[in-house]
Design a protein around this motif. Sequence first.
Motif, PDB file in Angstrom:
ATOM      1  N   THR A 199       3.351   4.683  -3.911  1.00  0.00           N
ATOM      2  CA  THR A 199       2.491   5.723  -3.338  1.00  0.00           C
ATOM      3  C   THR A 199       1.178   5.773  -4.111  1.00  0.00           C
ATOM      4  OG1 THR A 199       3.294   7.498  -4.785  1.00  0.00           O
ATOM      5  CG2 THR A 199       4.467   7.177  -2.716  1.00  0.00           C
ATOM      6  N   ARG A 200       0.201   6.418  -3.522  1.00  0.00           N
ATOM      7  CA  ARG A 200      -0.983   6.749  -4.307  1.00  0.00           C
ATOM      8  C   ARG A 200      -0.663   8.047  -5.031  1.00  0.00           C
ATOM      9  NH1 ARG A 200      -5.829   9.348  -0.795  1.00  0.00           N
ATOM     10  NH2 ARG A 200      -4.587  10.767   0.454  1.00  0.00           N
ATOM     11  N   SER A 201      -1.428   8.398  -6.027  1.00  0.00           N
ATOM     12  CA  SER A 201      -1.093   9.570  -6.850  1.00  0.00           C
ATOM     13  C   SER A 201      -1.065  10.858  -6.026  1.00  0.00           C
ATOM     14  CB  SER A 201      -2.057   9.697  -8.031  1.00  0.00           C
ATOM     15  OG  SER A 201      -3.389   9.696  -7.582  1.00  0.00           O
ATOM     16  N   ARG A 202      -2.034  11.064  -5.149  1.00  0.00           N
ATOM     17  CA  ARG A 202      -2.087  12.295  -4.357  1.00  0.00           C
ATOM     18  C   ARG A 202      -0.849  12.470  -3.487  1.00  0.00           C
ATOM     19  NH1 ARG A 202      -7.073  14.123  -0.428  1.00  0.00           N
ATOM     20  NH2 ARG A 202      -6.127  16.040   0.286  1.00  0.00           N
ATOM     21  N   CYS A 203      -0.408  11.394  -2.858  1.00  0.00           N
ATOM     22  CA  CYS A 203       0.780  11.467  -1.994  1.00  0.00           C
ATOM     23  C   CYS A 203       2.040  11.739  -2.808  1.00  0.00           C
ATOM     24  CB  CYS A 203       0.925  10.181  -1.198  1.00  0.00           C
ATOM     25  SG  CYS A 203      -0.392   9.927   0.008  1.00  0.00           S
ATOM     26  N   ASN A 204       2.104  11.181  -4.003  1.00  0.00           N
ATOM     27  CA  ASN A 204       3.267  11.421  -4.855  1.00  0.00           C
ATOM     28  C   ASN A 204       3.316  12.885  -5.289  1.00  0.00           C
ATOM     29  OD1 ASN A 204       5.567  10.822  -6.354  1.00  0.00           O
ATOM     30  ND2 ASN A 204       4.399  10.241  -8.140  1.00  0.00           N
ATOM     31  N   TYR A 205       2.168  13.453  -5.678  1.00  0.00           N
ATOM     32  CA  TYR A 205       2.145  14.863  -6.084  1.00  0.00           C
ATOM     33  C   TYR A 205       2.431  15.780  -4.907  1.00  0.00           C
ATOM     34  CZ  TYR A 205       0.059  13.189 -10.433  1.00  0.00           C
ATOM     35  OH  TYR A 205      -0.177  12.555 -11.625  1.00  0.00           O
ATOM     36  N   ALA A 206       1.918  15.451  -3.717  1.00  0.00           N
ATOM     37  CA  ALA A 206       2.167  16.272  -2.527  1.00  0.00           C
ATOM     38  C   ALA A 206       3.652  16.303  -2.196  1.00  0.00           C
ATOM     39  CB  ALA A 206       1.377  15.730  -1.340  1.00  0.00           C
ATOM     40  N   ARG A 207       4.315  15.200  -2.393  1.00  0.00           N
ATOM     41  CA  ARG A 207       5.745  15.111  -2.078  1.00  0.00           C
ATOM     42  C   ARG A 207       6.573  16.088  -2.919  1.00  0.00           C
ATOM     43  NH1 ARG A 207      10.329  11.382  -3.792  1.00  0.00           N
ATOM     44  NH2 ARG A 207      11.994  12.466  -2.739  1.00  0.00           N
ATOM     45  N   PHE A 262       8.372   7.603  10.217  1.00  0.00           N
ATOM     46  CA  PHE A 262       9.126   6.416   9.847  1.00  0.00           C
ATOM     47  C   PHE A 262       8.199   5.479   9.080  1.00  0.00           C
ATOM     48  CE2 PHE A 262      10.439   2.054  10.872  1.00  0.00           C
ATOM     49  CZ  PHE A 262      11.731   2.070  10.389  1.00  0.00           C
ATOM     50  N   SER A 263       8.667   4.957   7.952  1.00  0.00           N
ATOM     51  CA  SER A 263       7.882   4.013   7.169  1.00  0.00           C
ATOM     52  C   SER A 263       8.731   2.784   6.878  1.00  0.00           C
ATOM     53  CB  SER A 263       7.420   4.663   5.854  1.00  0.00           C
ATOM     54  OG  SER A 263       6.739   3.731   5.061  1.00  0.00           O
ATOM     55  N   ILE A 279      12.316   7.605   5.973  1.00  0.00           N
ATOM     56  CA  ILE A 279      11.764   8.638   6.842  1.00  0.00           C
ATOM     57  C   ILE A 279      11.207   9.729   5.944  1.00  0.00           C
ATOM     58  CG2 ILE A 279      12.278  10.453   8.514  1.00  0.00           C
ATOM     59  CD1 ILE A 279      14.240   8.604   9.828  1.00  0.00           C
ATOM     60  N   ILE A 280       9.966  10.108   6.207  1.00  0.00           N
ATOM     61  CA  ILE A 280       9.295  11.155   5.442  1.00  0.00           C
ATOM     62  C   ILE A 280       9.209  12.379   6.344  1.00  0.00           C
ATOM     63  CG2 ILE A 280       7.164  11.799   4.259  1.00  0.00           C
ATOM     64  CD1 ILE A 280       6.764   8.636   4.024  1.00  0.00           C
ATOM     65  N   THR A 281       9.701  13.517   5.843  1.00  0.00           N
ATOM     66  CA  THR A 281       9.678  14.775   6.589  1.00  0.00           C
ATOM     67  C   THR A 281       8.693  15.718   5.914  1.00  0.00           C
ATOM     68  OG1 THR A 281      12.002  14.466   7.166  1.00  0.00           O
ATOM     69  CG2 THR A 281      11.080  16.663   7.499  1.00  0.00           C
ATOM     70  N   THR A 289       0.864  -1.190   0.000  1.00  0.00           N
ATOM     71  CA  THR A 289       0.000   0.000   0.000  1.00  0.00           C
ATOM     72  C   THR A 289       0.900   1.240   0.000  1.00  0.00           C
ATOM     73  OG1 THR A 289      -0.129   0.085   2.405  1.00  0.00           O
ATOM     74  CG2 THR A 289      -1.871  -1.146   1.271  1.00  0.00           C
ATOM     75  N   CYS A 290       0.275   2.404  -0.097  1.00  0.00           N
ATOM     76  CA  CYS A 290       1.009   3.676  -0.106  1.00  0.00           C
ATOM     77  C   CYS A 290       1.890   3.779   1.136  1.00  0.00           C
ATOM     78  CB  CYS A 290       0.032   4.838  -0.158  1.00  0.00           C
ATOM     79  SG  CYS A 290       0.822   6.459  -0.164  1.00  0.00           S
ATOM     80  N   ARG A 291       3.130   4.245   0.945  1.00  0.00           N
ATOM     81  CA  ARG A 291       4.094   4.346   2.055  1.00  0.00           C
ATOM     82  C   ARG A 291       4.051   5.692   2.763  1.00  0.00           C
ATOM     83  NH1 ARG A 291       8.687   0.973   1.619  1.00  0.00           N
ATOM     84  NH2 ARG A 291       9.340   1.927   3.554  1.00  0.00           N
ATOM     85  N   SER A 292       3.147   6.578   2.371  1.00  0.00           N
ATOM     86  CA  SER A 292       3.058   7.888   3.022  1.00  0.00           C
ATOM     87  C   SER A 292       2.403   7.765   4.397  1.00  0.00           C
ATOM     88  CB  SER A 292       2.258   8.854   2.154  1.00  0.00           C
ATOM     89  OG  SER A 292       2.973   9.106   0.969  1.00  0.00           O
ATOM     90  N   PRO A 293       2.661   8.720   5.303  1.00  0.00           N
ATOM     91  CA  PRO A 293       2.114   8.647   6.659  1.00  0.00           C
ATOM     92  C   PRO A 293       0.587   8.597   6.660  1.00  0.00           C
ATOM     93  CG  PRO A 293       3.671  10.474   6.463  1.00  0.00           C
ATOM     94  CD  PRO A 293       3.468   9.909   5.097  1.00  0.00           C
ATOM     95  N   HIS A 294       0.039   7.698   7.443  1.00  0.00           N
ATOM     96  CA  HIS A 294      -1.405   7.578   7.657  1.00  0.00           C
ATOM     97  C   HIS A 294      -2.181   7.306   6.370  1.00  0.00           C
ATOM     98  CE1 HIS A 294      -0.281   9.099  11.553  1.00  0.00           C
ATOM     99  NE2 HIS A 294       0.153  10.224  11.011  1.00  0.00           N
TER     100      HIS A 294
END
Length: 117
Positions: free
Chosen positions: A70-78, A110-111, A100-102, A37-42
């Motif tokens: 990632t899902r598309s939204r999390c990738n664009y947010a990054r 931490f992921s 680690i995502i900051t 699944t997406c590796r972004s927080p929450h």
Amino acid sequence: MDAAAIAWAQTRLGVATFEPWRVRRWLAKLIKLRDQTCRSPHCDAPIRHLDHITRHSDGGATDYGNGRGTRSRCNYAREAPGWHVTLIDRGYYDAPHKIIITTPIGHHYFSRAPDPP
């Protein structure tokens, strides 16, 4: 991709000539299997994008250790200013892939890739 990686791909994938699209397709499947699944927080959304942890434009390699699902939204947010993803462990030799995502406000998440199904 270096000569050793090309030779490995030719041997493992059973192709006489190096065809980068076969390696990319195989690599994408591996990363999706590892991350699930997406590796972004929450976020537990299904994987829609594969992202370079160290951006390709910054010299990041297209390989198993430098990729994350990632899902598309999390990738664009990054891509927005202030977001950083740092590789902790490439996930080789039975060790889980860790990052680690900051966030822009300085929170660190931490992921760890989940255990194999």
